[in-house]
Every structure is written in structure tokens, then in C-alpha cells.
Motif scaffolding. Structure first.
Motif, PDB file in Angstrom:
ATOM      1  N   ASN A  30      10.091   4.831  59.569  1.00 48.54           N
ATOM      2  CA  ASN A  30       9.863   4.334  58.214  1.00 48.54           C
ATOM      3  C   ASN A  30       8.389   4.301  57.812  1.00 48.54           C
ATOM      4  OD1 ASN A  30      12.482   3.052  56.849  1.00 48.54           O
ATOM      5  ND2 ASN A  30      12.645   2.796  59.077  1.00 48.54           N
ATOM      6  N   TYR A  31       7.525   3.985  58.763  1.00 51.56           N
ATOM      7  CA  TYR A  31       6.113   3.791  58.431  1.00 51.56           C
ATOM      8  C   TYR A  31       5.185   4.852  59.013  1.00 51.56           C
ATOM      9  CZ  TYR A  31       7.582  -0.935  57.049  1.00 51.56           C
ATOM     10  OH  TYR A  31       8.201  -2.000  56.459  1.00 51.56           O
ATOM     11  N   TYR A  92       4.806  -6.690  50.713  1.00 55.99           N
ATOM     12  CA  TYR A  92       5.819  -5.731  51.158  1.00 55.99           C
ATOM     13  C   TYR A  92       7.098  -6.413  51.619  1.00 55.99           C
ATOM     14  CZ  TYR A  92       4.637  -6.907  56.007  1.00 55.99           C
ATOM     15  OH  TYR A  92       4.437  -7.569  57.195  1.00 55.99           O
ATOM     16  N   ASP A  95       9.521  -6.289  48.763  1.00 56.98           N
ATOM     17  CA  ASP A  95       9.713  -4.985  48.141  1.00 56.98           C
ATOM     18  C   ASP A  95      11.190  -4.590  48.227  1.00 56.98           C
ATOM     19  OD1 ASP A  95       9.715  -2.377  47.290  1.00 56.98           O
ATOM     20  OD2 ASP A  95       8.232  -1.658  48.730  1.00 56.98           O
ATOM     21  N   ARG A  98      12.545  -1.558  50.318  1.00 53.11           N
ATOM     22  CA  ARG A  98      12.638  -1.626  51.777  1.00 53.11           C
ATOM     23  C   ARG A  98      13.868  -2.459  52.138  1.00 53.11           C
ATOM     24  NH1 ARG A  98       6.489  -1.406  53.691  1.00 53.11           N
ATOM     25  NH2 ARG A  98       5.515  -1.045  51.660  1.00 53.11           N
ATOM     26  N   LYS A 159       6.003   3.989  51.695  1.00 51.28           N
ATOM     27  CA  LYS A 159       6.025   3.049  52.814  1.00 51.28           C
ATOM     28  C   LYS A 159       4.962   3.365  53.862  1.00 51.28           C
ATOM     29  CE  LYS A 159      10.367   3.461  54.133  1.00 51.28           C
ATOM     30  NZ  LYS A 159      10.827   4.507  53.194  1.00 51.28           N
TER      31      LYS A 159
END
Length: 229
Positions: A30-31, A92, A95, A98, A159
Motif C-alpha cells: 500500500n505504501y 491519514y 482518510d 484508506r 498513499k
């Protein structure tokens, strides 16, 4: 249950390892890999090393580096939860793009400091941690400043982190403008040492004992005896 020669519960080691087995691949997907250059993620890895080696230095380094910053993370999260924006470092967590699962993993910021305090109380506080972590933390800042995306950079995937370790200011959407960027970087690195690391080091040095020598297992003692013979 810990073995006779272990100072830490095996169950704790296994639970923490299981958490890392989940969070590392999820964060990577994801990051991206640069996410693991955040201070808090480095602290997770140091904690893992300390748990399995029962060495005081990795846990001591992580404690010096993140105990106070994670307190600010918790305060910022509580502020965001109550509708009061402090510095926005936990925006975040709210958010909607996510998943709740992804955001939920980040709650390790809340419990990791307590685990580190437990480790340094159990294993002792290694006085070398201040300069060991400072060297590591400053190196991560320099890498983030010179090699990684700055605040305000538009990434293909929103992200993917920018402004890692806040080397361009506390707002990821735009860099701070009240100081020239290199001056801000030097001030930030100095503040990390003086405001966060040094006070934590002084407190841990006062309240925690020195590390005890690690106890060898029976097999290790037998092997040592045979070698000596």
C-alpha cells in the motif's frame, strides 16, 4: 512461557512476530518500500530484533527515538478525533480512501511505546542508544531530504509517502516556507536531538538499570565447556 534462560515471554515474541508478518507486506503493497524509512517503522524492526536476541541496545535505541514523538502522534490523533487540528500528522488515519484495516494497523503507534518501556525495564537501558539512534535518525533525515519526494510532490498513488520524517515541515501537502529548506533541515535534526532524544535518554538512564549480561542456555554452556576442554 519463557525458557529458563530467557528474560522475555515466548508468547510476546510470537505475537509481535505475527503482527510484523501482517504489517510488513500490507505496508509494502500500500505504501511502498520507502515507508519503512519512517522512524516509527525502523523502531518496529529494532523492537523485533531486541525481542528475539534479548539485546538491550536495539530496544534502547527505539525507545530514545520514538517515545516522545509517539506521544505527539497520540495527542495529534486525539485532537483530530475531537475536531481540533494540531499539526495534522495523523490526518491519514481519517482518510476514507484508506481501508479501516490499513488504518487500524497504524494503531501500533499507541502501544509500541509501552512495549519498548517494558523491554528496557526488563533488559536494561543501554547508554549507547542516544548516539546510536541519533546517528541513525539523522541519516534517515538526510536520505529523506536528498533522495525521497518532498512535501507537495504529487505521487501516482496518493498513499505513497512524501516528506518522510517531516524533513520539509509538518504539512505533507506543502513544504514550510518560514526558513530556507536546508536551514530548516538542520534545525529539525538539532531539535530531534535536543527536544526528543536527549530528554528521553536522561530519563531512561535514571529509571532503568544497566543491561545485565545475557544468560547462556544449557546447550551453549555445554558447548563452551567442551571447547575449553
Amino acid at each position: 512461557m519463557a525458557s529458563a534462560s530467557s528474560r522475555l515471554p515466548l508468547s510476546l515474541k510470537l505475537i509481535f512476530s505475527a503482527f510484523l508478518a501482517v504489517v510488513v507486506p500490507v505496508y509494502y503493497v500500500n505504501y511502498g518500500p520507502t515507508n519503512f524509512l519512517y522512524f516509527c517503522d525502523i523502531a518496529l524492526l529494532l523492537c523485533f530484533i531486541s525481542l528475539w536476541t534479548e539485546s538491550a541496545l536495539p530496544a534502547s535505541m527505539a525507545a530514545v527515538g520514538i517515545l516522545l514523538p509517539q506521544a505527539f502522534w497520540c495527542a495529534d490523533f486525539l485532537g483530530e478525533l475531537l475536531g481540533v487540528r494540531l499539526v495534522g500528522m495523523t490526518s491519514y488515519m481519517f482518510d476514507p480512501n484508506r481501508s479501516l484495516f490499513l488504518r487500524g494497523l497504524s494503531f501500533f503507534h499507541g502501544w509500541l511505546p509501552f512495549l519498548l518501556v517494558f523491554l528496557v525495564k526488563r533488559l536494561g537501558y543501554d547508554r549507547r542508544a542516544l548516539w546510536a539512534w541519533t546517528g541513525l535518525g539523522w541519516s534517515l533525515c538526510l536520505v529523506a531530504y536528498f533522495l525521497l519526494p518532498a512535501a507537495g510532490t504529487t505521487m501516482p498513488d496518493p498513499k505513497i509517502p512524501v516528506n518522510i520524517n517531516y524533513v520539509f515541515g509538518f504539512d505533507d501537502a506543502q513544504a514550510q516556507t518560514w526558513l530556507p529548506a536546508p536551514v530548516y533541515l538542520v534545525c529539525w535534526m538539532t531539535a530531534l536531538l535536543v527536544v526528543f532524544y536527549l530528554p528521553t535518554h536522561l530519563v531512561l538512564r535514571k529509571v532503568c538499570r544497566n543491561p545485565m549480561p545475557q544468560v547462556k542456555s544449557l546447550d551453549q554452556r555445554e558447548n563452551t565447556g567442551r571447547m575449553a576442554a
